[in-house]
Write an enzyme that holds these catalytic residues in place. Sequence first.
Site, short mmCIF file in Angstrom:
data_model
loop_
_atom_site.label_atom_id
_atom_site.label_comp_id
_atom_site.label_asym_id
_atom_site.label_seq_id
_atom_site.Cartn_x
_atom_site.Cartn_y
_atom_site.Cartn_z
CE LYS A 42 -4.02 -2.16 0.55
NZ LYS A 42 -3.64 -3.60 0.77
C1 LIG Z 1 -4.21 -5.05 0.10
C2 LIG Z 1 -3.41 -6.15 0.00
C3 LIG Z 1 -3.85 -7.11 -0.66
C4 LIG Z 1 -4.82 -7.00 -1.82
O1 LIG Z 1 -4.64 -5.97 -2.70
P1 LIG Z 1 -5.90 -5.41 -3.67
O2 LIG Z 1 -5.46 -4.31 -4.29
O3 LIG Z 1 -6.95 -5.04 -2.70
O4 LIG Z 1 -6.28 -6.63 -4.50
C5 LIG Z 1 -2.85 -8.10 -0.99
N1 LIG Z 1 -2.02 -8.19 0.29
C6 LIG Z 1 -1.77 -7.40 1.16
C7 LIG Z 1 -0.50 -7.51 1.89
C8 LIG Z 1 -2.53 -6.15 1.11
O5 LIG Z 1 -2.18 -5.26 1.99
#
Ligand SMILES: *Cc1c(COP(=O)(O)O)cnc(C)c1O
Length: 494
Positions: free
Chosen positions: A111
């Site tokens: 993120k």
């Molecule tokens: C948010 C997240 C995901 C999923 O990603 P999306 O874009 O919501 O599909 C997968 N792994 C981790 C560690 C995340 O923080």
Amino acid sequence: MEIRYKSTRSDVTVTASQAILQGLAEDGGLFVPTALPKLEKDLSELVGLSYQDLAYEIMHSFLTDFTEEELRHCINSAYDSKFDTEAIAPVVVKGGVSYLELFHGATIAFKDMALSILPHLMTTAAKKNGETKKIVILTATSGDTGKAAMAGFADVPGTEIIVFYPKDGVSHIQELQMVTQRGENTHVVAIRGNFDDAQTAVKQMFNDRAFGEELAAKGCRFSSANSINIGRLVPQIVYYVYAYCQMVKNGTVKVGEPINVTVPTGNFGNILAAWYAKQMGLPIAKLICASNVNRVLTDFFETGEYDRKREFILTSSPSMDILISSNLERLVYHICGNDSDRCRSFMEELAKTGSYTITDDMRAGLTDFRAGFASEEENFAGIRDLYESTGYVIDTHTGIANAVYRRYAAESGDQTPAVIASTASPFKFAVSVVGACKPGETEGKSDFALIDLLSEISGVKEPQAVTDIRTAPVRHDTVVDVAGMPDAVRNILL
Ligand SMILES: *Cc1c(COP(=O)(O)O)cnc(C)c1O
């Protein structure tokens, strides 16, 4: 070429900066680009670029109302020493597969790749549009978005950020990271409910006109740091191109040869960015959508029916415990011929009945996708195998993608060079990861003792983000029911 942004549910368009500022369209739809730009330079010219220069190459073709100076300023403020490696998003090859490590930012999950730049894009967008109201970022989190968004927005002038997380739906380390967040403008609220409850309630607050007016009277307006904001998606396209360039550099592929990309998926944002990269001309053959046992997307790709009417299961990959994958709406819009009326009726059906089924002509737009899910046991077994054969330790989300990809490769015989999006540091999920690598050795050990053990078995130094929470005081302890979320917002702001 100017690119504008329109809602998936109607035909009004806005500029890129307005779309970022608004977050969600007024009709509840998501903003999508009116055209998908192509890579402007040959891949061979992109291979030598730094992450920052490549980010500019990709992002300026989408965010066409930002000046070069503005965009470069945003990029350089985001991708700096907050990352613990100059490469920003390095590719490592283990067991014949490339892992694109997206967790080298401040909060050790992918993120950070988008949320370290979003605050800069948003404050720039506010200035460009003469917005004087305070921007209130409302965010629902399945664990990682909340912390990354707060780290990005903490003490950014003119902003306030409120994060809602499911009280029993995140890892202990994730919770500690959030409740110890510093910054006068950061607020964290736990809810008695799951991630879908939080996300739905946040979307309702966005669409509640009366609430919007109440805020406007106090000089505030809402925006979103969730991946429903196009300002989250565009920066995520960059690292797929960057991964490809690294694979060219290290000899895994020659310029122009295809790769397969596997993404551990929840809200469908990360994999959608990979799909956009493919539309730009990046040679991606298959996009493999990996889910945990909340397999709503696997079923969708297999049958064409999206059905969220099922049990919500808490797993050791909590950031993927999602049954309403918001960004799928963008893909549905694109595969139904960019037809907002059709897209809207699917989404209305989903809201009303809990499911919808796409048509055969739409399914033809999904041929580049493969989908699969992995159980807890398969996830842990895959993490252990990789550890035992290479010494490399991955987290439980990357583990899902790892298990799904390796099964796909074995069953299909597809030998296309593969890259797996590695979305979190294993230190964020040390209990599960050590449990997978060294079964039986977690008994009676505290989270931090397991973090020490993880450091020992992986030979990787504990990230700063973990060191920080060992001693940081808890600053946030509010818990509310889902129905109490709007009042929680009022208490904070009004
Ligand atoms: C948010 C997240 C995901 C999923 O990603 P999306 O874009 O919501 O599909 C997968 N792994 C981790 C560690 C995340 O923080």
